[in-house]
Design a protein around this motif. Structure first.
Motif, PDB file in Angstrom:
ATOM      1  N   ASN A  57     -14.248   1.264   2.779  1.00 47.48           N
ATOM      2  CA  ASN A  57     -14.209  -0.190   2.586  1.00 47.48           C
ATOM      3  C   ASN A  57     -15.118  -0.624   1.436  1.00 47.48           C
ATOM      4  O   ASN A  57     -15.883  -1.590   1.533  1.00 47.48           O
ATOM      5  CB  ASN A  57     -14.618  -0.908   3.879  1.00 47.48           C
ATOM      6  CG  ASN A  57     -14.270  -2.389   3.855  1.00 47.48           C
ATOM      7  OD1 ASN A  57     -13.320  -2.803   3.194  1.00 47.48           O
ATOM      8  ND2 ASN A  57     -15.049  -3.195   4.562  1.00 47.48           N
ATOM      9  N   TYR A  62      -6.469  -0.266 -11.094  1.00 48.14           N
ATOM     10  CA  TYR A  62      -7.619  -0.379 -10.179  1.00 48.14           C
ATOM     11  C   TYR A  62      -8.304  -1.744 -10.329  1.00 48.14           C
ATOM     12  O   TYR A  62      -8.572  -2.440  -9.337  1.00 48.14           O
ATOM     13  CB  TYR A  62      -8.585   0.763 -10.487  1.00 48.14           C
ATOM     14  CG  TYR A  62      -9.981   0.624  -9.928  1.00 48.14           C
ATOM     15  CD1 TYR A  62     -10.229   0.738  -8.561  1.00 48.14           C
ATOM     16  CD2 TYR A  62     -11.071   0.393 -10.786  1.00 48.14           C
ATOM     17  CE1 TYR A  62     -11.525   0.616  -8.050  1.00 48.14           C
ATOM     18  CE2 TYR A  62     -12.355   0.286 -10.289  1.00 48.14           C
ATOM     19  CZ  TYR A  62     -12.576   0.401  -8.925  1.00 48.14           C
ATOM     20  OH  TYR A  62     -13.859   0.292  -8.430  1.00 48.14           O
ATOM     21  N   THR A 116      -7.953   5.868  -4.018  1.00 51.61           N
ATOM     22  CA  THR A 116      -7.291   4.845  -3.195  1.00 51.61           C
ATOM     23  C   THR A 116      -7.670   5.003  -1.732  1.00 51.61           C
ATOM     24  O   THR A 116      -7.994   4.023  -1.051  1.00 51.61           O
ATOM     25  CB  THR A 116      -5.758   4.926  -3.358  1.00 51.61           C
ATOM     26  OG1 THR A 116      -5.412   4.732  -4.734  1.00 51.61           O
ATOM     27  CG2 THR A 116      -5.062   3.864  -2.518  1.00 51.61           C
ATOM     28  N   GLN A 154      -8.960  -8.264  -9.234  1.00 52.12           N
ATOM     29  CA  GLN A 154      -8.102  -9.390  -9.642  1.00 52.12           C
ATOM     30  C   GLN A 154      -8.261  -9.782 -11.117  1.00 52.12           C
ATOM     31  O   GLN A 154      -8.118 -10.950 -11.477  1.00 52.12           O
ATOM     32  CB  GLN A 154      -8.351 -10.624  -8.759  1.00 52.12           C
ATOM     33  CG  GLN A 154      -7.815 -10.513  -7.344  1.00 52.12           C
ATOM     34  CD  GLN A 154      -8.665  -9.599  -6.464  1.00 52.12           C
ATOM     35  OE1 GLN A 154      -9.887  -9.776  -6.379  1.00 52.12           O
ATOM     36  NE2 GLN A 154      -8.036  -8.618  -5.831  1.00 52.12           N
ATOM     37  N   GLN A 170      -5.905  -4.588  -9.152  1.00 49.52           N
ATOM     38  CA  GLN A 170      -5.629  -4.625  -7.720  1.00 49.52           C
ATOM     39  C   GLN A 170      -6.851  -4.995  -6.894  1.00 49.52           C
ATOM     40  O   GLN A 170      -6.744  -5.776  -5.933  1.00 49.52           O
ATOM     41  CB  GLN A 170      -5.087  -3.268  -7.274  1.00 49.52           C
ATOM     42  CG  GLN A 170      -4.711  -3.209  -5.790  1.00 49.52           C
ATOM     43  CD  GLN A 170      -4.017  -1.904  -5.438  1.00 49.52           C
ATOM     44  OE1 GLN A 170      -3.660  -1.111  -6.310  1.00 49.52           O
ATOM     45  NE2 GLN A 170      -3.814  -1.677  -4.154  1.00 49.52           N
ATOM     46  N   TYR A 171      -8.025  -4.466  -7.262  1.00 57.27           N
ATOM     47  CA  TYR A 171      -9.207  -4.643  -6.413  1.00 57.27           C
ATOM     48  C   TYR A 171     -10.184  -5.703  -6.910  1.00 57.27           C
ATOM     49  O   TYR A 171     -11.017  -6.190  -6.141  1.00 57.27           O
ATOM     50  CB  TYR A 171      -9.935  -3.313  -6.246  1.00 57.27           C
ATOM     51  CG  TYR A 171      -9.098  -2.277  -5.543  1.00 57.27           C
ATOM     52  CD1 TYR A 171      -8.865  -2.352  -4.164  1.00 57.27           C
ATOM     53  CD2 TYR A 171      -8.522  -1.226  -6.241  1.00 57.27           C
ATOM     54  CE1 TYR A 171      -8.097  -1.409  -3.516  1.00 57.27           C
ATOM     55  CE2 TYR A 171      -7.748  -0.265  -5.593  1.00 57.27           C
ATOM     56  CZ  TYR A 171      -7.533  -0.369  -4.233  1.00 57.27           C
ATOM     57  OH  TYR A 171      -6.763   0.561  -3.588  1.00 57.27           O
ATOM     58  N   VAL A 180     -15.015  -0.973  -2.940  1.00 60.74           N
ATOM     59  CA  VAL A 180     -14.292  -0.838  -4.206  1.00 60.74           C
ATOM     60  C   VAL A 180     -15.070   0.010  -5.203  1.00 60.74           C
ATOM     61  O   VAL A 180     -14.547   0.358  -6.274  1.00 60.74           O
ATOM     62  CB  VAL A 180     -13.992  -2.225  -4.824  1.00 60.74           C
ATOM     63  CG1 VAL A 180     -13.009  -2.992  -3.958  1.00 60.74           C
ATOM     64  CG2 VAL A 180     -15.284  -3.018  -5.038  1.00 60.74           C
ATOM     65  N   SER A 213       0.817  -1.213   0.000  1.00 60.26           N
ATOM     66  CA  SER A 213       0.000   0.000   0.000  1.00 60.26           C
ATOM     67  C   SER A 213       0.850   1.261   0.000  1.00 60.26           C
ATOM     68  O   SER A 213       0.547   2.236  -0.702  1.00 60.26           O
ATOM     69  CB  SER A 213      -0.932   0.009   1.215  1.00 60.26           C
ATOM     70  OG  SER A 213      -0.189  -0.056   2.421  1.00 60.26           O
ATOM     71  N   SER A 230     -18.056  -5.983 -10.592  1.00 63.30           N
ATOM     72  CA  SER A 230     -17.966  -6.953  -9.508  1.00 63.30           C
ATOM     73  C   SER A 230     -18.360  -8.364  -9.927  1.00 63.30           C
ATOM     74  O   SER A 230     -18.210  -9.315  -9.145  1.00 63.30           O
ATOM     75  CB  SER A 230     -18.852  -6.512  -8.336  1.00 63.30           C
ATOM     76  OG  SER A 230     -20.211  -6.433  -8.738  1.00 63.30           O
ATOM     77  N   ILE A 233     -11.474   4.136  -1.157  1.00 67.56           N
ATOM     78  CA  ILE A 233     -11.716   2.691  -1.115  1.00 67.56           C
ATOM     79  C   ILE A 233     -11.361   2.137   0.260  1.00 67.56           C
ATOM     80  O   ILE A 233     -12.095   1.330   0.832  1.00 67.56           O
ATOM     81  CB  ILE A 233     -10.895   1.982  -2.208  1.00 67.56           C
ATOM     82  CG1 ILE A 233     -11.451   2.336  -3.599  1.00 67.56           C
ATOM     83  CG2 ILE A 233     -10.903   0.469  -2.004  1.00 67.56           C
ATOM     84  CD1 ILE A 233     -10.566   1.880  -4.736  1.00 67.56           C
ATOM     85  N   SER A 234     -10.231   2.606   0.794  1.00 65.64           N
ATOM     86  CA  SER A 234      -9.787   2.146   2.115  1.00 65.64           C
ATOM     87  C   SER A 234     -10.686   2.679   3.230  1.00 65.64           C
ATOM     88  O   SER A 234     -11.083   1.935   4.141  1.00 65.64           O
ATOM     89  CB  SER A 234      -8.337   2.580   2.359  1.00 65.64           C
ATOM     90  OG  SER A 234      -7.918   2.243   3.657  1.00 65.64           O
TER      91      SER A 234
END
Length: 447
Positions: free
Chosen positions: A392, A261, A385, A267, A264-265, A394, A49, A323, A388-389
């Protein structure tokens, strides 16, 4: 209404300006396409991160320096002509590309390596701050007012071809070299190519001619300090124009950030994402040209508000498709945004060029455009970024895009009554006593 065709000289100017935009913008944006690789090369000693944030911060600093670059280069552009800055910005863009390509890694020279990387990106940020506003002003002053939409769309077609070229080069790199080969030497090749493109831009721009609008300015109309004159006479107008361009800054950022993006989020495979990103950028470029034609036909403000409204309505539903972990749905999302984003650049650029008189037009365009891209483009990777954190989720970038679109749309809609713009063909002195029309309304909007 029948739109007059471009003259042979105007077509040449549009072609050379667009070609220069391809080469220059590639130099600037190739960094973000290689961000996952640069992260491993320069910040491998940090946590994932922290390394990501450091890599994106260096990208953002390049954006943040764009307003300063715009102020510096627009001073010369409003004082001595639009053409002169083209050669200066090429030098400031090409040399850092060569520098990054030859840069020793932290394993070789330690902390000095990322510091030198930062300096190179700072130089490129300054260059881009002068480059694109100069091109917008240059192209707008070469064509009739009712053809500026399509003329400026060809410029953004070229700029986004640079985006397409960067995506294509990265796609080829990740497809034909192993990860170890890329980390060892492959990451240097796109930057080396960028330096070569910069040298090519110099030869291309030798054939451009100064605009008639600037040449027609009388000596007493030239401002000793154009930026100071801009702030005295048009500071409120600058703020409005910043918000008009804000959605443009976010839209370009998505094409630079989305591959990372989604990888990473969600896959998704990064190499596949780069190929889809390349195709979507091509769709965007076609949409930009169509948007330019529609802008001239129906008016910049009308088309801008239609595009913004569509973005607000479809952004969240399109993001939810990501998603489902389907590449088909990723393509649908990408291509849908490409169609909508394409309607916007020509519109806000027409509004920008009509908002400021000739003597301070470059300064006005540069300040507004660069402030918008510095904040809404430069900070967007970090904002998304952190969002998203923090939340919580995406899907936080979707909320960010919707918020910026609403702010941009409200600025354009309310600006009809609250702000006025000067006719672009007038010098500053003449425009003080001229009739004026509301900002965001081109002659076609009055129909």
């Amino acid at each position: 209404m029948t739109l007059a065709p471009f003259t042979r000289s105007q077509k040449k100017t549009l072609f050379l300006s667009a070609l220069g935009g391809v080469l220059e913008f590639y130099d600037f944006i190739i960094y973000i396409f290689l961000a996952p690789i640069i992260e491993k090369v320069f910040f491998s000693g940090n946590s994932s991160s922290v390394a990501t944030l450091k890599t994106l911060a260096i990208f953002s600093i390049g954006y943040l320096l764009r307003p300063l670059g715009g102020i510096i280069f627009s001073h010369f552009g409003d004082r001595y002509g639009r053409k002169v800055v083209f050669l200066l910005t090429v030098i400031f863009m090409a040399l850092p590309s060569f520098g990054i390509a030859l840069l020793p890694t932290p394993a070789q020279i330690g902390l000095a390596s990322p510091i030198l990387l930062l300096i190179c990106r700072m130089m490129q940020g300054l260059a881009l701050g002068g480059e694109i506003p100069a091109a917008i002003t240059f192209v707008a002053e070469h064509v009739p007012l009712n053809r500026r939409g399509f003329a400026l769309s060809t410029l953004f077609f070229g700029i986004n071809m640079g985006l397409l070229l960067g995506s294509l080069v990265t796609s080829i790199l990740t497809s034909f070299l192993t990860e170890n080969e890329i980390l060892t030497y492959g990451w240097r090749l796109p930057f080396l190519l960028g330096g070569i493109f910069g040298l090519a831009s110099i030869s291309v721009r030798r054939y451009l001619q100064e605009t008639a609008a600037f040449t027609a300015l009388k000596k007493q109309d030239l401002q000793e300090f154009p930026f100071a004159s801009l702030m005295r006479s048009s500071s409120k107008k600058v703020l409005e124009c910043v918000m008009l361009v804000a959605i443009g800054g976010v839209s370009v950022f998505f094409y630079l950030y989305w591959p990372q993006y989604l990888h990473q989020y969600f896959q998704y495979d990064f190499a596949q994402l780069m190929r889809i990103n390349t195709m979507a950028t091509l769709v965007l470029n076609i949409s930009i040209l169509i948007g330019g034609l529609l802008c001239d036909r129906f008016g910049s403000r009308t088309l801008y508000l239609i595009g913004i409204t569509c973005l607000v309505l479809v952004t969240y539903p399109l993001f939810t498709l990501l998603s489902y972990h389907s590449m088909t749905l990723v393509m649908i999302t990408y291509f849908s945004f490409s169609l909508l984003f394409g309607f916007i650049p020509a519109c806000y650029c027409v509004m920008l060029t009509e908002a400021f008189p000739t003597a301070i037009r470059y300064s006005g365009v540069a300040t507004s455009y660069n402030l918008a891209y510095a904040f809404f483009g430069g900070f967007s990777p970090i904002i998304c970024t952190l969002a998203i954190s923090t939340f919580n989720s995406v899907l936080a970038p979707a909320a960010y895009l919707i918020l910026v679109a609403i702010l941009s749309g409200m600025t354009c809609f309310l600006g009809r009554e609250r702000f006025q713009s000067l006719k672009g063909s007038l010098s500053q002195k003449e425009s003080m006593n001229a009739s004026i029309m509301p900002i965001g309304i081109s002659p076609n909007d009055s129909r």
